[in-house]
Design a protein around this motif. Structure first.
Motif, PDB file in Angstrom:
ATOM      1  N   LYS A  61       0.868  -1.175   0.000  1.00  0.00           N
ATOM      2  CA  LYS A  61       0.000   0.000   0.000  1.00  0.00           C
ATOM      3  C   LYS A  61       0.904   1.223   0.000  1.00  0.00           C
ATOM      4  O   LYS A  61       1.748   1.376   0.875  1.00  0.00           O
ATOM      5  N   ILE A  62       0.712   2.052  -1.017  1.00  0.00           N
ATOM      6  CA  ILE A  62       1.576   3.210  -1.216  1.00  0.00           C
ATOM      7  C   ILE A  62       0.729   4.467  -1.071  1.00  0.00           C
ATOM      8  O   ILE A  62      -0.335   4.572  -1.693  1.00  0.00           O
ATOM      9  N   VAL A  63       1.211   5.405  -0.263  1.00  0.00           N
ATOM     10  CA  VAL A  63       0.499   6.666  -0.108  1.00  0.00           C
ATOM     11  C   VAL A  63       0.486   7.373  -1.460  1.00  0.00           C
ATOM     12  O   VAL A  63       1.539   7.597  -2.067  1.00  0.00           O
ATOM     13  N   ALA A  64      -0.697   7.687  -1.935  1.00  0.00           N
ATOM     14  CA  ALA A  64      -0.837   8.339  -3.245  1.00  0.00           C
ATOM     15  C   ALA A  64      -0.350   9.776  -3.152  1.00  0.00           C
ATOM     16  O   ALA A  64      -0.576  10.465  -2.163  1.00  0.00           O
ATOM     17  N   ASP A  65       0.330  10.201  -4.186  1.00  0.00           N
ATOM     18  CA  ASP A  65       0.736  11.589  -4.280  1.00  0.00           C
ATOM     19  C   ASP A  65       0.247  12.130  -5.615  1.00  0.00           C
ATOM     20  O   ASP A  65      -0.495  11.462  -6.331  1.00  0.00           O
ATOM     21  N   LYS A  66       0.668  13.317  -5.955  1.00  0.00           N
ATOM     22  CA  LYS A  66       0.167  13.950  -7.176  1.00  0.00           C
ATOM     23  C   LYS A  66       0.503  13.152  -8.427  1.00  0.00           C
ATOM     24  O   LYS A  66      -0.231  13.171  -9.388  1.00  0.00           O
ATOM     25  N   ARG A  67       1.642  12.402  -8.400  1.00  0.00           N
ATOM     26  CA  ARG A  67       2.027  11.620  -9.580  1.00  0.00           C
ATOM     27  C   ARG A  67       1.064  10.479  -9.843  1.00  0.00           C
ATOM     28  O   ARG A  67       0.851  10.093 -10.974  1.00  0.00           O
ATOM     29  N   ILE A  68       0.509   9.911  -8.779  1.00  0.00           N
ATOM     30  CA  ILE A  68      -0.294   8.709  -8.962  1.00  0.00           C
ATOM     31  C   ILE A  68      -1.705   8.830  -8.403  1.00  0.00           C
ATOM     32  O   ILE A  68      -2.447   7.878  -8.400  1.00  0.00           O
ATOM     33  N   SER A  69      -2.106  10.006  -7.954  1.00  0.00           N
ATOM     34  CA  SER A  69      -3.405  10.139  -7.297  1.00  0.00           C
ATOM     35  C   SER A  69      -4.569   9.775  -8.204  1.00  0.00           C
ATOM     36  O   SER A  69      -5.608   9.338  -7.734  1.00  0.00           O
ATOM     37  N   SER A  70      -4.397   9.908  -9.507  1.00  0.00           N
ATOM     38  CA  SER A  70      -5.491   9.555 -10.408  1.00  0.00           C
ATOM     39  C   SER A  70      -5.674   8.041 -10.514  1.00  0.00           C
ATOM     40  O   SER A  70      -6.660   7.572 -11.048  1.00  0.00           O
ATOM     41  N   LYS A  71      -4.727   7.281  -9.981  1.00  0.00           N
ATOM     42  CA  LYS A  71      -4.792   5.821 -10.054  1.00  0.00           C
ATOM     43  C   LYS A  71      -5.131   5.198  -8.703  1.00  0.00           C
ATOM     44  O   LYS A  71      -4.838   4.034  -8.478  1.00  0.00           O
ATOM     45  N   GLU A  72      -5.718   5.929  -7.790  1.00  0.00           N
ATOM     46  CA  GLU A  72      -5.976   5.410  -6.453  1.00  0.00           C
ATOM     47  C   GLU A  72      -6.833   4.151  -6.501  1.00  0.00           C
ATOM     48  O   GLU A  72      -7.848   4.097  -7.188  1.00  0.00           O
TER      49      GLU A  72
END
Length: 173
Positions: free
Chosen positions: A43-54
């Protein structure tokens, strides 16, 4: 196939450990055992790079599955082939991976020279026989920094799981 929900696992699935990654600090690794399967959910904390893939609110997930019977081979290969010098029985310097066929599944363990933004070395476990969850790649795999395996105790947890299941080293083709 969808990701396992670590808060509501199916019957006969057990969270053996939840380990915060000391290198990739936004990762938490869940090691889950099922009757015949070892499952690693990151489980990886979503950031701006990947937030659209939550995959879960605020989180991006990765999942890799391996035959549980392969776990002793994984441990032995990491310790004896990757963490020992060639003069001690380790792999030659120009060999970066070991392949195995266990329980009808094609597995690969790879040395990774940069497994994090910090340049930490580590191991990539791959199951070439299982497609990635939610179509994110051709196979399932997980990056495990050496510090996660050694200092955070993930490799020792793998050994404990082998002992718990009375597993011996399988014959690998």
């Amino acid at each position: 196939m969808t990701y396992l929900n670590t808060h509501g696992l199916p019957a006969h699935h057990v969270v053996e450990a939840a380990v915060k990654d000391p290198v990739m600090t936004d990762y938490t690794r869940f090691v889950i055992s099922a009757p015949d399967t070892l499952i690693i959910v990151s489980k990886i904390v979503a950031d701006k790079r990947i937030s659209s893939k939550e995959d879960e609110p605020g989180l991006w997930l990765e999942q890799a599955e391996f035959p549980l019977i392969a776990l002793p081979w994984i441990v032995k290969t990491i310790e004896e082939k990757f963490w020992q010098l060639p003069s001690q029985g380790g792999l030659p310097n120009d060999v970066l991976h070991v392949d195995g066929s266990i329980a009808g599944e094609e597995l690969k363990i790879k040395h990774v020279t940069k497994c994090s933004d910090d340049g930490e070395k580590g191991i990539k476990l791959q199951n070439l026989s299982r497609t990635a969850v939610n179509g994110r790649g051709n196979s399932q795999g997980v990056l495990l920094p050496n510090k996660l395996l050694q200092q955070a105790g993930l490799l020792q947890m793998f050994k404990n799981l082998c002992s718990k299941n009375n597993q011996l080293y399988p014959v690998v083709k």
